[in-house]
Design an enzyme around this catalytic site. Structure first.
Site, short mmCIF file in Angstrom:
data_model
loop_
_atom_site.label_atom_id
_atom_site.label_comp_id
_atom_site.label_asym_id
_atom_site.label_seq_id
_atom_site.Cartn_x
_atom_site.Cartn_y
_atom_site.Cartn_z
N HIS A 169 30.43 39.66 42.65
CA HIS A 169 31.83 39.94 42.96
C HIS A 169 32.56 38.62 43.18
O HIS A 169 32.31 37.90 44.16
CB HIS A 169 31.94 40.81 44.21
CG HIS A 169 33.34 41.18 44.56
ND1 HIS A 169 34.08 42.10 43.82
CD2 HIS A 169 34.17 40.76 45.55
CE1 HIS A 169 35.28 42.23 44.35
NE2 HIS A 169 35.36 41.42 45.40
N ASP A 197 28.45 43.88 39.84
CA ASP A 197 29.31 43.66 41.00
C ASP A 197 28.85 44.55 42.16
O ASP A 197 28.96 45.77 42.09
CB ASP A 197 30.76 43.97 40.63
CG ASP A 197 31.74 43.55 41.71
OD1 ASP A 197 31.39 43.63 42.89
OD2 ASP A 197 32.87 43.16 41.36
#
Length: 459
Positions: free
Chosen positions: A382, A351
């Protein structure tokens, strides 16, 4: 705000990201890809601190949780999930591409929405977008013989309605849910009728919205899903309400859990600038209305997300507070021990917005709290978790499958309690009645004194 303005801001951030090498990791973590891969090989997964109580899942994913009967039920459902099966690597595999495709690509025609404006106790307005179509021909029934469950979707804290949120709503509608999207004050066309915006982790507006949804659908199960930074709102609500929550189960996609550290460390430059510019554009239409509340000149000159948040909510003209006090009131994990609803958090080790899990995810929460489950994958970016078209994001499939497993688990629990009650009654013992819902719905007359609502249809 024109819809192209936010997309342009994020597109410029994407171009900057491609030109910027190297960039810093979020939350102060600076690790190379090589070091990260060596760590995965040594620990057998994305993060060493999550090696305890790790259950292997298809596709290299892992489930981290405290052992329980509910955990075993969820684990069985996830191991059967076709969405987690490994797929050939494609150009979408990179974390930044996953993230940018999620935030930048146009949302397309999207579903048909029926909007309601809910007037709150302080005369503020929030919006509820009910997804009413298109209805697929092969629509599945999630719970045969019962009312369709309601799926409450909470977008990110910046107010951008992404293609993944709409994709989740369409998939949920196809699976027999009744999706509704919650929009905060001043977000996504919801008018800001009072000079008060919703702080990062203040669930008061969400509480009123959930109560109203319960009033409209008193017998339907209610599930909730949040995206990215919007998870702070959902977790704050679950913590404050505890066992009195109307929610049956919840899921958080790429949640920001250590929010204060996240703001203070800053994001990689392109993401920081992109999200900051999006917020400035969104609030610029309310600049004159906010002049009596905050220093708008300083607000729109903010150079970071932290400075913007601090100016907007801490340095107010009427009641200024410190940064420490703000997070005492808005930390989404401040009442997490009171939460009594199963929560599935889906996170990725790559992420680029939240940062690596060893720095951003509180491992002790998932090891000690029986209501919190962490599904950790190696890839997904993300809020991405994308697959080649036309397949939906695999996170959406997993969430709906987990909700189905929760429904079956609770139904079995109620059945066992019913058998136990009948046996106790037969033996002459004291009969105890238990309800499916934790709280009785307030009478409609009382709710009508609190709420006023309007409806308009949009497409």
């Amino acid at each position: 705000m024109p819809p192209w303005a936010a997309a342009l801001a994020l597109l410029l951030a994407a171009l900057a990201l491609l030109l910027l090498r190297p960039w810093k990791r979020a939350v102060g973590a600076r690790t190379s890809v090589r070091d990260h891969e060596e760590q995965e090989v040594a620990s057998g997964g994305p993060a060493d601190q999550f090696s305890d109580r790790r259950e292997a899942l298809p596709g290299g994913c892992s489930l981290i949780c405290k052992p329980s009967a509910l955990a075993q039920c969820l684990l069985r459902a996830l191991r059967r999930s076709a969405a987690l099966e490994p797929s050939p690597r494609s150009w979408l595999s990179g974390p930044h591409l996953q993230t940018f495709c999620h935030f930048i690509l146009p949302v397309g025609p999207g579903p048909e929405l029926a909007r309601e404006y809910l007037q709150l106790a302080d005369d503020g307005l929030v919006a509820l977008d009910w997804v009413i179509g298109p209805c697929a021909r092969g629509r599945r029934v999630t719970n045969p013989g019962s009312l369709p469950p309601v799926l409450l979707v909470i977008p990110n804290a910046w107010g951008r309605l992404t293609r993944n949120v709409l994709g989740l709503c369409l998939l949920a509608l196809e699976r027999g849910y009744y999706p509704v999207i919650f929009h905060r004050r001043g977000h996504h066309g919801c008018p800001l009728v009072s000079p008060r915006l919703q702080p990062f982790g203040d669930p008061s507006d969400l509480k009123e919205a959930v109560t109203y949804i319960r009033f409209r659908h008193p017998a339907a199960p209610l599930f909730a899903v949040s995206e990215g930074s919007g998870s702070a709102l959902l977790l704050s609500y679950l913590g404050e309400c505890g066992s009195s929550s109307y929610v049956t189960g919840a899921a958080c996609i790429s949640p920001v859990l250590r929010c204060r550290e996240w703001f203070e460390a800053g994001l990689p430059w392109p993401y920081e600038r992109g999200f900051l510019l999006h917020q400035k554009i969104s609030l610029s239409r309310y600049a004159s209305a906010l002049e009596d509340t905050v220093d708008t000149g300083k607000l729109f000159r903010s150079g970071s997300l932290r400075e913007f948040e601090e100016t907007l909510f801490c340095h107010t003209k009427s009641c200024p507070i410190s940064w420490d006090t703000y997070w005492d009131l808005n930390d989404p994990l401040r009442d997490v021990d009171e939460a009594a609803v199963p929560v599935l958090c889906i996170c990725s080790a790559d992420d680029p917005v939240c940062g690596p899990p060893e720095h951003t995810l509180p491992a002790e929460l998932f090891h000690s709290n029986p209501y919190f489950f962490l599904l950790l994958s190696h890839h997904g970016g993300h809020c991405g978790f994308l697959r080649p078209e036309p397949l939906p994001a695999w996170s959406h499939e997993v969430i709906l499958e987990s909700f189905r497993a929760l429904t079956e688990f609770f139904r079995m629990e109620e059945r066992m309690k019913g058998l136990s009650r009948r046996r106790t009654s037969f033996l002459g013992g004291r009969r105890r009645w238990g309800g499916l819902q934790k709280r009785e719905v307030s009478p409609s007359s009382n709710l009508e004194e609190i709420f006023n609502w309007k409806r308009s249809y949009t497409r």
